[in-house]
Design a protein around this motif. Structure first.
Motif, mmCIF file in Angstrom:
data_model
loop_
_atom_site.group_PDB
_atom_site.id
_atom_site.type_symbol
_atom_site.label_atom_id
_atom_site.label_comp_id
_atom_site.label_asym_id
_atom_site.label_seq_id
_atom_site.Cartn_x
_atom_site.Cartn_y
_atom_site.Cartn_z
ATOM 1 N N THR A 222 25.326 9.403 11.434
ATOM 2 C CA THR A 222 25.785 7.927 11.265
ATOM 3 C C THR A 222 24.478 7.118 10.744
ATOM 4 O O THR A 222 24.528 6.179 10.240
ATOM 5 N N ASP B 85 22.490 14.324 15.348
ATOM 6 C CA ASP B 85 23.960 14.569 15.240
ATOM 7 C C ASP B 85 24.264 15.443 14.080
ATOM 8 O O ASP B 85 24.588 14.736 13.073
ATOM 9 N N LYS C 11 26.705 6.507 21.850
ATOM 10 C CA LYS C 11 25.711 6.955 21.560
ATOM 11 C C LYS C 11 24.910 6.591 20.655
ATOM 12 O O LYS C 11 23.659 6.250 20.697
ATOM 13 N N SER C 12 25.401 6.468 19.443
ATOM 14 C CA SER C 12 24.732 5.983 18.060
ATOM 15 C C SER C 12 24.216 4.484 18.216
ATOM 16 O O SER C 12 23.300 3.879 17.729
ATOM 17 N N ASP D 297 19.391 10.763 18.225
ATOM 18 C CA ASP D 297 21.028 10.501 18.448
ATOM 19 C C ASP D 297 21.472 11.875 18.280
ATOM 20 O O ASP D 297 21.141 12.668 17.417
ATOM 21 N N ARG E 280 28.447 14.719 13.431
ATOM 22 C CA ARG E 280 28.948 13.242 13.116
ATOM 23 C C ARG E 280 27.870 12.383 12.727
ATOM 24 O O ARG E 280 27.522 11.384 13.633
HETATM 25 MG MG LIG Z 1 27.305 8.955 17.065
#
Ligand SMILES: [Mg+2]
Ligand SMILES: Nc1ncnc2c1ncn2[C@@H]1O[C@H](COP(=O)(O)OP(=O)(O)OP(=O)(O)O)[C@@H](O)[C@H]1O
Length: 243
Positions: free
Chosen positions: A94, A89, A65-66, A167, A92
């Motif tokens: 990023t 997110d 995804k990221s 994201d 988690r």
């Molecule tokens: Mg991610």
């Protein structure tokens, strides 16, 4: 042999080091070209309605995804669009690692403390690309993302940017994404070959249908290169996985 199928442990690499921005570092690379194709397909996937807010999610962790959202956001910025990329997110995150930004303030600060987003946004981290990082991880991400403040923030962002990219966490892990999916113009499901289970993808689709989300399509990540040449790193885009 174990009786039960154990899911792969989620990767922590992108949380610590960010994701690879091939589109920014090597725009002529074949993988960067594939991300531009994903971007074009998203633009063509909705003829009647302009897609201004796009969310990238997946069924499970570590499907990409990221990586996909960051690279597609960069290709939009490179095309001259004014892009806001938000790390929603809140479990988690990023983006701060990917763009090497501080993360003491971010989306969680905007939502929890009612801070004006302009004072927190990182403008032009790449030309045309503004980034809002996650901010400190809150105890109640789903509640924050489901708040009136979030709705107002998304509306304000939409009026100031050409494209707003989110994201988010995986659909099957937590409710955050299902909630947000209902409030964006389009959702893209990232499906990592070799990791995603067909039943999980089907369940994700059901969760999106339940909230009347607009599923624009799928990015098939980690598809083996057709000619055996290159990076073992391919992005397909399609409407596959229909049952
Ligand atoms: Mg991610
Ligand atoms: N096509 C690919 N080929 C090789 N490695 C990849 C590919 N896509 C993603 N990765 C790697 O897999 C890991 C997970 O990717 P990424 O962080 O983008 O996934 P994610 O779905 O955002 O994960 P999370 O669920 O933790 O948010 C990263 O280390 C990333 O570099």
């Amino acid at each position: 042999m174990s009786l039960f199928h154990h899911k792969k442990r989620p990767s922590t690499d992108s949380i610590e080091n960010g994701v690879k921005l091939v589109t920014a570092v090597e725009p002529k690379n074949v993988v960067a070209e594939q991300f531009r194709t994903v971007r074009t397909n998203i633009e063509f996937s909705s003829i009647d309605k302009e897609i201004k807010t796009v969310l990238f999610t997946s069924s499970d962790v570590s499907e990409g995804k990221s990586t996909v959202s960051a690279n597609v956001a960069v290709t939009w910025a490179q095309q001259g669009k004014k892009v806001l990329f938000i790390d929603a997110d809140l479990r988690r995150p990023t983006l701060h690692a990917t763009f090497v930004l501080p993360n003491t303030q971010g989306l969680s600060t905007i939502l929890a403390n009612n801070v004006d987003f302009h004072s927190i946004a990182n403008a032009d981290v790449i030309d045309n690309l503004t980034v809002i990082t996650s901010g400190p991880i809150p105890p109640n991400p789903a509640e924050l993302l489901n708040s009136q403040r979030m709705k107002h923030f998304v509306e304000a962002a939409k009026s100031e940017y050409d494209v707003v990219v989110f994201d988010v966490p995986p659909l099957l892990e937590v409710t955050d994404t299902q909630v947000l999916s209902a409030h964006v113009d389009g959702v893209i499901l990232v499906v990592r070959q070799g990791l995603a289970q067909r039943a999980d993808v089907t369940r994700s689709k059901e969760l999106l249908t339940m909230v009347h989300a607009n599923l624009l399509g799928y990015v098939l990540n980690d598809v083996a290169p057709k000619n055996g040449y290159g990076y073992g790193y391919g992005y397909g885009y399609g409407y596959g996985y229909e049952q």
